[in-house]
Enzyme design. Structure first.
Site, PDB file in Angstrom:
ATOM      1  N   ASP A 117     -12.653 -22.652   1.236  1.00 49.94           N
ATOM      2  CA  ASP A 117     -12.195 -21.338   1.665  1.00 49.94           C
ATOM      3  C   ASP A 117     -12.887 -20.889   2.951  1.00 49.94           C
ATOM      4  O   ASP A 117     -14.069 -20.540   2.927  1.00 49.94           O
ATOM      5  CB  ASP A 117     -12.459 -20.342   0.537  1.00 49.94           C
ATOM      6  CG  ASP A 117     -12.055 -18.927   0.889  1.00 49.94           C
ATOM      7  OD1 ASP A 117     -11.229 -18.760   1.793  1.00 49.94           O
ATOM      8  OD2 ASP A 117     -12.572 -17.996   0.240  1.00 49.94           O
ATOM      9  N   ASP A 177      -7.650 -18.133   7.413  1.00 50.75           N
ATOM     10  CA  ASP A 177      -8.181 -18.096   6.050  1.00 50.75           C
ATOM     11  C   ASP A 177      -7.464 -19.117   5.167  1.00 50.75           C
ATOM     12  O   ASP A 177      -6.331 -18.907   4.745  1.00 50.75           O
ATOM     13  CB  ASP A 177      -8.004 -16.682   5.486  1.00 50.75           C
ATOM     14  CG  ASP A 177      -8.648 -16.501   4.119  1.00 50.75           C
ATOM     15  OD1 ASP A 177      -9.149 -17.499   3.558  1.00 50.75           O
ATOM     16  OD2 ASP A 177      -8.645 -15.376   3.609  1.00 50.75           O
TER      17      ASP A 177
END
Length: 514
Positions: free
Chosen positions: A108, A295
């Site tokens: 992430d 992201d």
């Protein structure tokens, strides 16, 4: 002839002997982590909506959270984060400890901590359906004990820090600080396909000031270059999910040259971008510049409502809940009226038409309940499937109109009007799956280049066959200056564009994915 045969045999023997050496030599020193991929699931999306407080799922989906990092309590970094892990599609495997204990994690770029469930997680149901880290089984474990908690958009985790070796591919990151999660207060983490999160953001947003795994890879000399890259495979028919490459990039993952932009604010991988185009028309708001974050931990593209409204208007998108409601009215509206006119118990109507089950007192959902029950038994008793909930509302609306002696046509029109007024809890919008060919492209101006997404690339298909639903990959997120206007470019964007995170030169690169 015999001499030639002996020479050939010797050569083959030598090749076989050297074969494993040649292919195990880290000539490019790239560490490839294969990613698993799953389709976005309708029940998971509905479960994400249910994470909201008092039905305010849009707040849960786009909530700000405060990170108590190295600036301390008095100077909390108020950073917007879109952490709807319910939609996450890409996972990879790591190991922690000696011998290694394996976990599936999301890599992430929108967070900076590593966490996995702890063997000391006793009271969160989610922990019982995922592997748990057992410090007593690791020879390299070192106690820390500092408390930690992270608040995401769809849930929270809390626990304490520990230290151990972390294996990523064939790299062993020594003395890595990570969080043992002892509480996972979210349905998201219960039915998720991943066990934990490995954050690849900057230390500035690291909870507890922990040094991120990526920093330690670089500091311990485990990678040739301070660069990592993402290739996400968006082909729904392909089992290969993609790769995260540490130490550089794989030329097989992209076409042409990368367009690089500088990181403008450490924390997230943030940069400045220009105008957003629908077809060849400007949307205006970002013409003078917007900020953007890449992201990998979220699926969607989110941006200012003023632009998202234009996009959704151009592609004919409507609220996903409104669409589900209209589907129920279209397919079952007349049947609901007939059952109510035949004096059937209103509570049984939705179960009789197959959208809900009946527990003797009221209708209850079947869809999500069956998925979660597979993991959590009675814990899912209050989770309602979308179609069941919509059906229950429709029954109430139809009843009210029948009491006024309205005609069938008027009743169905009235219920459809109410469907139009239903809010979409997570800002989701749906489109007609048969209309993709007539939708415009949407493009982003980055580094002076136009990076374009086609409808096939920005529309997410949920489900199969007649029940398939096409969801707009765009969601609204309004962030005021100076932080905004802000875009968050998730997997929808990264699937089209191979993305390079150049930590050494503080820049981000984009090229068309191969």
């Amino acid at each position: 002839m015999e001499t030639i045969g002996k020479t050939t045999t010797a050569t083959l023997f030598l090749c076989l002997l050297l074969f494993p050496i040649v292919f195990s030599t880290p000539n490019d020193r790239l560490v490839r982590i294969g990613l698993k991929k799953r389709k976005i699931d309708r029940n998971n999306r509905m479960a994400a909506r249910l994470e909201s407080k008092e039905g305010k799922a849009s707040e849960a989906f786009l909530r700000k959270y405060r990170l108590h990092g190295n600036l301390g309590e008095s100077e909390d970094i108020d950073i917007v984060a879109l952490k709807n892990y319910m939609d996450a599609q890409y996972f990879g495997e790591i190991g922690i400890g000696t011998p290694t204990q394996n976990f599936t994690v999301i890599f992430d770029t929108g967070s900076s901590n590593l966490w996995v469930p702890s063997s000391k997680c006793y009271f969160s149901i989610a922990c019982y359906f995922h592997p748990k880290y057992k410090s007593s089984r690791s020879r390299t474990y070192k106690a820390n004990g500092k408390p930690a908690d992270i608040q995401y958009g769809t849930g929270a985790i809390s626990g304490f820090f520990s230290e151990d070796h972390v294996t990523v591919g064939d790299l062993v990151v020594k003395h890595q600080e990570f969080i043992e999660a002892t509480k996972e207060s979210s349905l998201t983490f219960l039915i998720a396909k991943f066990d934990g999160i490995l954050g690849l953001g900057f230390k500035e947003i690291s909870v507890g000031n922990a040094v991120p795994v990526w920093y330690n890879m670089v500091n311990q000399g485990l990678v040739n270059e301070p660069v990592f890259s993402f290739w996400l495979n968006r082909n729904p028919e392909d089992d290969v999910g993609g790769e995260v490459v540490f130490g550089g990039m794989d030329p097989k993952h992209y076409k042409g040259e990368h367009t690089y932009v500088p990181v403008t604010q450490k924390g997230y991988w943030q940069f400045d971008m220009g105008d957003v185009l629908i077809g060849d028309q400007t949307t205006g708001l970002c013409a003078s510049g917007c900020s953007a974050i890449v992201d990998s931990g979220t699926s969607l593209l989110t941006g200012p409502t003023a632009i998202i409204a234009q996009v959704n208007h151009a592609i004919g998108a409507t609220g996903v809940v409104s669409q589900e409601c209209k589907t129920v009215v279209s397919e079952y509206g007349e049947m609901i009226i007939d059952l109510l006119l035949s004096k059937d118990q209103p509570l049984k109507v939705c179960s009789q038409i197959g959208l809900c089950s009946f527990d003797g007192t009221r209708d209850v959902s079947m869809g999500i309940e069956s998925v979660v029950n597979e993991n959590a038994g009675k814990a899912s008793g209050n989770v309602h499937d979308a179609m069941c909930s919509v059906c229950e509302m429709a029954v109430i609306w139809v009843q009210s109109q029948l009491k006024q002696n309205q005609t069938q046509e008027r009743i169905l029109d009235y219920v459809n009007e109410l469907c139009d007024r239903l809010p979409s809890p997570m800002g989701e919008s749906v489109v007609d799956c048969n209309s993709l060919s007539s939708m415009p492209s949407v493009a982003f101006t980055i580094g002076g280049k136009i990076l374009e997404l086609t409808p096939e690339q920005y529309i997410l298909k949920v489900g199969d066959g007649e029940l398939a639903q096409c969801i707009s990959g765009f969601g609204a997120l309004d962030v005021p200056p100076p932080r905004g206007p802000l875009w968050i470019l998730g997997d929808v964007f990264m699937g089209k564009f191979h993305t390079v995170f150049d930590y050494g030169n503080m820049q981000i690169g984009f090229a068309e994915a191969a």
